[in-house]
Write a protein that holds these residues in place. Structure first.
Motif, PDB file in Angstrom:
ATOM      1  N   GLU A   1     -13.048   2.265   2.574  1.00  0.00           N
ATOM      2  CA  GLU A   1     -12.388   0.973   2.761  1.00  0.00           C
ATOM      3  C   GLU A   1     -13.336   0.057   3.527  1.00  0.00           C
ATOM      4  O   GLU A   1     -14.003   0.504   4.461  1.00  0.00           O
ATOM      5  CB  GLU A   1     -11.093   1.196   3.558  1.00  0.00           C
TER       6      GLU A   1
ATOM      7  N   LYS B   1     -14.909   8.308  -6.253  1.00  0.00           N
ATOM      8  CA  LYS B   1     -15.843   9.016  -7.143  1.00  0.00           C
ATOM      9  C   LYS B   1     -17.236   8.385  -7.122  1.00  0.00           C
ATOM     10  O   LYS B   1     -18.219   9.035  -7.461  1.00  0.00           O
ATOM     11  CB  LYS B   1     -15.291   9.011  -8.580  1.00  0.00           C
TER      12      LYS B   1
ATOM     13  N   LYS C   1       0.604  10.803  -3.382  1.00  0.00           N
ATOM     14  CA  LYS C   1      -0.096  11.616  -4.387  1.00  0.00           C
ATOM     15  C   LYS C   1      -1.173  12.479  -3.738  1.00  0.00           C
ATOM     16  O   LYS C   1      -1.377  13.629  -4.108  1.00  0.00           O
ATOM     17  CB  LYS C   1      -0.747  10.700  -5.433  1.00  0.00           C
TER      18      LYS C   1
ATOM     19  N   SER D   1      -4.135  -3.425   8.101  1.00  0.00           N
ATOM     20  CA  SER D   1      -3.566  -3.250   9.439  1.00  0.00           C
ATOM     21  C   SER D   1      -3.959  -4.386  10.372  1.00  0.00           C
ATOM     22  O   SER D   1      -5.100  -4.855  10.346  1.00  0.00           O
ATOM     23  CB  SER D   1      -4.092  -1.967  10.083  1.00  0.00           C
TER      24      SER D   1
ATOM     25  N   GLN E   1      -6.138   5.957  12.209  1.00  0.00           N
ATOM     26  CA  GLN E   1      -4.982   5.386  11.503  1.00  0.00           C
ATOM     27  C   GLN E   1      -4.175   6.543  10.894  1.00  0.00           C
ATOM     28  O   GLN E   1      -4.695   7.298  10.073  1.00  0.00           O
ATOM     29  CB  GLN E   1      -5.459   4.462  10.381  1.00  0.00           C
TER      30      GLN E   1
ATOM     31  N   ARG F   1      -3.659  17.407  -2.146  1.00  0.00           N
ATOM     32  CA  ARG F   1      -4.624  17.982  -1.192  1.00  0.00           C
ATOM     33  C   ARG F   1      -4.030  18.392   0.143  1.00  0.00           C
ATOM     34  O   ARG F   1      -4.698  19.028   0.944  1.00  0.00           O
ATOM     35  CB  ARG F   1      -5.731  16.965  -0.911  1.00  0.00           C
TER      36      ARG F   1
ATOM     37  N   HIS G   1      -7.886  10.960   4.740  1.00  0.00           N
ATOM     38  CA  HIS G   1      -7.604  10.284   3.470  1.00  0.00           C
ATOM     39  C   HIS G   1      -8.703   9.275   3.122  1.00  0.00           C
ATOM     40  O   HIS G   1      -9.105   9.169   1.978  1.00  0.00           O
ATOM     41  CB  HIS G   1      -6.241   9.586   3.578  1.00  0.00           C
ATOM     42  N   HIS G   2      -9.188   8.538   4.119  1.00  0.00           N
ATOM     43  CA  HIS G   2     -10.266   7.581   3.854  1.00  0.00           C
ATOM     44  C   HIS G   2     -11.007   7.237   5.144  1.00  0.00           C
ATOM     45  O   HIS G   2     -10.516   7.491   6.242  1.00  0.00           O
ATOM     46  CB  HIS G   2      -9.718   6.299   3.204  1.00  0.00           C
TER      47      HIS G   2
ATOM     48  N   GLN H   1       0.821  -1.215   0.000  1.00  0.00           N
ATOM     49  CA  GLN H   1       0.000   0.000   0.000  1.00  0.00           C
ATOM     50  C   GLN H   1       0.862   1.275   0.000  1.00  0.00           C
ATOM     51  O   GLN H   1       0.336   2.383  -0.092  1.00  0.00           O
ATOM     52  CB  GLN H   1      -0.920   0.017   1.231  1.00  0.00           C
TER      53      GLN H   1
HETATM   54  C1  MC0 Z   1      -7.924  10.485  -4.941  1.00  0.00           C
HETATM   55  N1  MC0 Z   1      -9.145  11.043  -4.998  1.00  0.00           N
HETATM   56  C2  MC0 Z   1      -9.695  11.038  -3.787  1.00  0.00           C
HETATM   57  C3  MC0 Z   1      -8.727  10.450  -2.944  1.00  0.00           C
HETATM   58  N2  MC0 Z   1      -7.656  10.113  -3.698  1.00  0.00           N
HETATM   59  N3  MC0 Z   1     -10.889  11.456  -3.344  1.00  0.00           N
HETATM   60  C4  MC0 Z   1     -11.125  11.312  -2.020  1.00  0.00           C
HETATM   61  N4  MC0 Z   1     -10.241  10.773  -1.150  1.00  0.00           N
HETATM   62  C5  MC0 Z   1      -9.047  10.327  -1.571  1.00  0.00           C
HETATM   63  N5  MC0 Z   1      -8.193   9.790  -0.710  1.00  0.00           N
HETATM   64  C6  MC0 Z   1      -9.803  11.580  -6.192  1.00  0.00           C
HETATM   65  C7  MC0 Z   1      -8.894  12.539  -6.939  1.00  0.00           C
HETATM   66  O1  MC0 Z   1      -9.015  13.844  -6.421  1.00  0.00           O
HETATM   67  C8  MC0 Z   1      -9.408  12.437  -8.355  1.00  0.00           C
HETATM   68  O2  MC0 Z   1     -10.523  13.259  -8.511  1.00  0.00           O
HETATM   69  C9  MC0 Z   1      -9.854  10.988  -8.459  1.00  0.00           C
HETATM   70  O3  MC0 Z   1     -10.059  10.520  -7.109  1.00  0.00           O
HETATM   71  C10 MC0 Z   1      -8.816  10.091  -9.109  1.00  0.00           C
HETATM   72  O4  MC0 Z   1      -7.611  10.332  -8.430  1.00  0.00           O
HETATM   73  P1  MC0 Z   1      -6.215  10.443  -9.161  1.00  0.00           P
HETATM   74  O5  MC0 Z   1      -5.397  11.406  -8.413  1.00  0.00           O
HETATM   75  O6  MC0 Z   1      -6.422  10.697 -10.605  1.00  0.00           O
HETATM   76  O7  MC0 Z   1      -5.713   8.970  -9.117  1.00  0.00           O
HETATM   77  P2  MC0 Z   1      -4.728   8.276  -8.159  1.00  0.00           P
HETATM   78  O8  MC0 Z   1      -3.744   7.602  -9.036  1.00  0.00           O
HETATM   79  O9  MC0 Z   1      -4.215   9.184  -7.086  1.00  0.00           O
HETATM   80  O10 MC0 Z   1      -5.653   7.156  -7.493  1.00  0.00           O
HETATM   81  C11 MC0 Z   1      -6.659   7.458  -6.564  1.00  0.00           C
HETATM   82  C12 MC0 Z   1      -7.151   6.140  -5.945  1.00  0.00           C
HETATM   83  C13 MC0 Z   1      -5.913   5.439  -5.333  1.00  0.00           C
HETATM   84  C14 MC0 Z   1      -8.213   6.469  -4.927  1.00  0.00           C
HETATM   85  C15 MC0 Z   1      -7.764   5.281  -7.079  1.00  0.00           C
HETATM   86  O11 MC0 Z   1      -5.328   6.283  -4.364  1.00  0.00           O
HETATM   87  C16 MC0 Z   1      -6.222   4.099  -4.707  1.00  0.00           C
HETATM   88  O12 MC0 Z   1      -6.323   3.093  -5.384  1.00  0.00           O
HETATM   89  N6  MC0 Z   1      -6.391   4.066  -3.354  1.00  0.00           N
HETATM   90  C17 MC0 Z   1      -6.650   2.816  -2.621  1.00  0.00           C
HETATM   91  C18 MC0 Z   1      -5.438   2.342  -1.865  1.00  0.00           C
HETATM   92  C19 MC0 Z   1      -4.923   3.347  -0.855  1.00  0.00           C
HETATM   93  O13 MC0 Z   1      -5.383   4.480  -0.786  1.00  0.00           O
HETATM   94  N7  MC0 Z   1      -3.908   2.905  -0.041  1.00  0.00           N
HETATM   95  C20 MC0 Z   1      -3.304   3.727   0.984  1.00  0.00           C
HETATM   96  C21 MC0 Z   1      -3.910   3.463   2.318  1.00  0.00           C
HETATM   97  P3  MC0 Z   1     -10.572  14.395  -9.625  1.00  0.00           P
HETATM   98  O14 MC0 Z   1     -11.879  15.106  -9.397  1.00  0.00           O
HETATM   99  O15 MC0 Z   1      -9.360  15.233  -9.420  1.00  0.00           O
HETATM  100  O16 MC0 Z   1     -10.553  13.602 -10.915  1.00  0.00           O
HETATM  101  S1  MC0 Z   1      -3.484   1.834   2.851  1.00  0.00           S
HETATM  102  C22 MC0 Z   1      -4.409   1.513   4.194  1.00  0.00           C
HETATM  103  O17 MC0 Z   1      -5.148   2.329   4.632  1.00  0.00           O
HETATM  104  C23 MC0 Z   1      -4.224   0.112   4.794  1.00  0.00           C
HETATM  105  C24 MC0 Z   1      -2.824  -0.055   5.276  1.00  0.00           C
HETATM  106  C25 MC0 Z   1      -5.215  -0.201   5.921  1.00  0.00           C
HETATM  107  O18 MC0 Z   1      -6.149   0.563   6.186  1.00  0.00           O
HETATM  108  O19 MC0 Z   1      -5.070  -1.261   6.554  1.00  0.00           O
END
Ligand code: MC0
Length: 153
Positions: A133, A125, A72, A114, A59, A77, A82-83, A39
């Motif tokens: 999550e 979106k 990113k 975790s 978290q 932002r 974040h989530h 991640q």
């Molecule tokens: C991106 N966007 C968000 C966002 N991240 N909106 C709300 N909250 C967030 N955290 C929005 C962007 O502003 C954009 O909107 C659109 O989603 C696409 O984003 P992007 O910047 O074009 O694309 P990426 O490459 O940054 O991907 C975003 C995405 C990615 C959410 C698909 O971050 C992902 O797959 N996340 C899931 C995994 C993750 O976050 N892991 C870290 C935590 P606009 O309007 O500008 O097009 S790991 C974790 O938490 C584990 C350890 C656990 O809990 O146990």
């Protein structure tokens, strides 16, 4: 489908600094730390409460690099929520169910989360702008690691 709010994930630049803030301001305790390479995060879990099927946590997430989801997010932002993660009894089943209702799944099958949990993310979106999550907690109560105990004293 949801049993509780499992955790709120907060992106930060400096994990140690943010942990210290949450400890001194809200009297929270670090119960687990982990580096999750898949991640792209270094993270800490601070327990708020225990409950049936798992607890509730804050978290804190520091990215392992700029080209990671949290890296990113920070660049775009800045620091902040974040989530939001919801506890479910069976994450594979919940993903299948939510997917069948038209929400894009970022994880088709569960990944490692975790404290031994199984997790899956939903596209922000499709959930009104909230990265969501789903979490199935590990069996039994999470262990408080010695490292976390030491870190908290
Ligand atoms: C991106 N966007 C968000 C966002 N991240 N909106 C709300 N909250 C967030 N955290 C929005 C962007 O502003 C954009 O909107 C659109 O989603 C696409 O984003 P992007 O910047 O074009 O694309 P990426 O490459 O940054 O991907 C975003 C995405 C990615 C959410 C698909 O971050 C992902 O797959 N996340 C899931 C995994 C993750 O976050 N892991 C870290 C935590 P606009 O309007 O500008 O097009 S790991 C974790 O938490 C584990 C350890 C656990 O809990 O146990």
């Amino acid at each position: 489908m949801f049993m509780r709010i499992d955790h709120v994930g907060i992106a930060c630049h400096d994990l140690e600094e943010r942990i210290a803030f949450f400890q001194r301001t809200f009297d929270l305790t670090v119960v687990a730390r982990e580096i999750n390479e898949e991640q792209g995060v270094k993270e800490a879990m601070l327990r708020i409460s225990d409950g049936q099927g798992g607890g509730s946590y804050i978290q804190l997430l520091e990215p392992l690099g700029p080209d990671t989801p949290v890296g990113k997010f920070l660049a775009k932002r800045g620091e902040g929520v974040h989530h939001v993660a919801f506890g479910v009894p069976d994450v594979a089943r919940a993903l299948e169910e939510v997917g069948s209702r038209g929400v894009r799944l970022l994880d088709e099958t569960p990944r490692h989360g975790s404290m031994g949990s199984s997790i899956g993310f939903l596209h922000p979106k499709d959930v009104g702008g909230m990265l969501t999550e789903l979490v199935q907690a590990a069996e039994g109560q999470p262990e408080t690691t010695q490292e976390a105990r030491n870190a908290d004293t």
